[in-house]
Design an enzyme around this catalytic site. Structure first.
Site, PDB file in Angstrom:
ATOM      1  N   LYS A  13       0.837  -1.209   0.000  1.00 25.44           N
ATOM      2  CA  LYS A  13       0.000   0.000   0.000  1.00 25.44           C
ATOM      3  C   LYS A  13       0.869   1.256   0.000  1.00 25.44           C
ATOM      4  O   LYS A  13       0.621   2.191  -0.746  1.00 25.44           O
ATOM      5  CB  LYS A  13      -0.928   0.018   1.229  1.00 25.44           C
ATOM      6  N   ARG A  86      -9.420   1.635   9.009  1.00 28.22           N
ATOM      7  CA  ARG A  86      -9.047   0.251   9.300  1.00 28.22           C
ATOM      8  C   ARG A  86     -10.121  -0.483  10.082  1.00 28.22           C
ATOM      9  O   ARG A  86      -9.955  -1.663  10.375  1.00 28.22           O
ATOM     10  CB  ARG A  86      -7.779   0.245  10.139  1.00 28.22           C
ATOM     11  N   ARG A 125      11.973  -5.504   4.499  1.00 34.83           N
ATOM     12  CA  ARG A 125      11.647  -4.093   4.260  1.00 34.83           C
ATOM     13  C   ARG A 125      12.609  -3.149   4.988  1.00 34.83           C
ATOM     14  O   ARG A 125      12.981  -3.358   6.145  1.00 34.83           O
ATOM     15  CB  ARG A 125      10.228  -3.800   4.731  1.00 34.83           C
ATOM     16  N   ARG A 158      11.642  -1.343  10.593  1.00 32.72           N
ATOM     17  CA  ARG A 158      10.581  -1.058  11.561  1.00 32.72           C
ATOM     18  C   ARG A 158      10.549  -2.111  12.664  1.00 32.72           C
ATOM     19  O   ARG A 158      10.696  -3.296  12.409  1.00 32.72           O
ATOM     20  CB  ARG A 158       9.229  -1.014  10.841  1.00 32.72           C
ATOM     21  N   ARG A 169      -0.291  -8.747  13.293  1.00 30.57           N
ATOM     22  CA  ARG A 169      -0.899  -7.666  12.501  1.00 30.57           C
ATOM     23  C   ARG A 169      -1.817  -8.242  11.431  1.00 30.57           C
ATOM     24  O   ARG A 169      -2.861  -7.675  11.116  1.00 30.57           O
ATOM     25  CB  ARG A 169       0.194  -6.794  11.865  1.00 30.57           C
TER      26      ARG A 169
END
Ligand code: AP5
Length: 215
Positions: A13, A86, A125, A158, A169
């Site tokens: 996203k 969300r 990431r 992160r 998550r």
């Protein structure tokens, strides 16, 4: 152009939100990035959000909704919204806020991707601490390791990208965010975008989906 992106963590996203905002020449609003900036700056908002984010939980609706509605007023000409809404209460709050401003939502893109692909993506990431673009040490490496291709900023990993937190998550996504598909489908706003493939190809699919819904 007012578009919302939904999809599981690691669906791409953020990657696509930057590209769509550039293409349509509108602002990108990312609630995840807003929270991370506040956590780094140790603001009262950041201190409230930090423990939820580290645990892979959603920040409570009232906190995120207040932050987001203030942000909407800064960008009356349009936006790509990444990370909000969300939950159903967040979607209802967004609908009300936009109706009050006579600026309804144009499209909602749902990025579809298997959970196992997203787990692999998030393990590699790296995010720029300055412009917040994302890269991947395996799948989308930068020209110079640790340095952002876009702005030269420093890259970081992160805290919530550890595998056990990512899996939590994903559970939270399936439980709290997936019901938004039905909500937006009933309003004629939803388009599904296949989020597996090359970044450029997925951008083409997303642009086509936005244009399809506007015609
Ligand atoms: P947030 O930052 O919004 O995280 P998220 O939704 O879990 O999504 P991610 O940022 O992890 O993934 P992404 O889909 O953007 O993927 P990306 O493009 O980076 O939220 C973080 C936290 O903030 C939440 O857990 C919550 O606590 C809080 N929060 C935020 N908003 C909230 C709200 N509204 N309510 C309550 N709490 C809220 O891509 C992932 C990786 O894959 C990257 O390395 C990228 O380079 C790579 N990649 C991307 N596309 C491709 C591709 N096509 N092929 C190969 N690799 C790819």
């Amino acid at each position: 152009m007012r578009t919302v992106l939904i999809g599981p963590p690691g669906a791409g996203k953020g990657t696509q939100a930057h590209r769509l905002a550039d293409y349509f020449d509108v602002r990108l609003i990312s609630t995840g990035d807003m929270f991370r900036r506040n956590v780094r700056a140790e603001t009262p908002l950041g201190l409230k959000a930090k423990s939820y984010m580290e645990a892979g939980e959603l920040v409570p609706d009232d906190i995120v909704t207040e932050m987001l509605v203030q942000e909407l007023d800064r960008y009356p000409n349009g936006f790509v919204l990444d990370g909000f809404p969300r939950t159903i209460p967040q979607a209802q709050a967004l609908e009300t806020a936009l109706a009050e401003r006579r600026r309804p939502l144009g499209a909602v893109l749902k990025f579809a991707i298997p959970d196992e692909v997203t787990v692999a993506r998030l393990a590699g990431r790296r995010t720029c601490t300055h412009c917040e673009r994302t890269f991947n040490v395996e799948l989308k490496p930068t020209k110079v390791p640790g340095v952002c291709d876009n702005c030269g900023g420093e890259l970081m990993q992160r805290d919530d990208d550890r595998e056990e937190i990512v899996r939590h998550r994903l559970d939270v996504y399936h439980r709290d965010t997936e019901p938004l598909q039905k909500y937006y489908w009933e309003r004629g706003l939803l388009r599904e975008v296949d989020a597996v493939g090359e970044v450029e190809e997925i951008t083409r699919r997303a642009i086509a989906a936005v244009k399809d819904i506007r015609t």
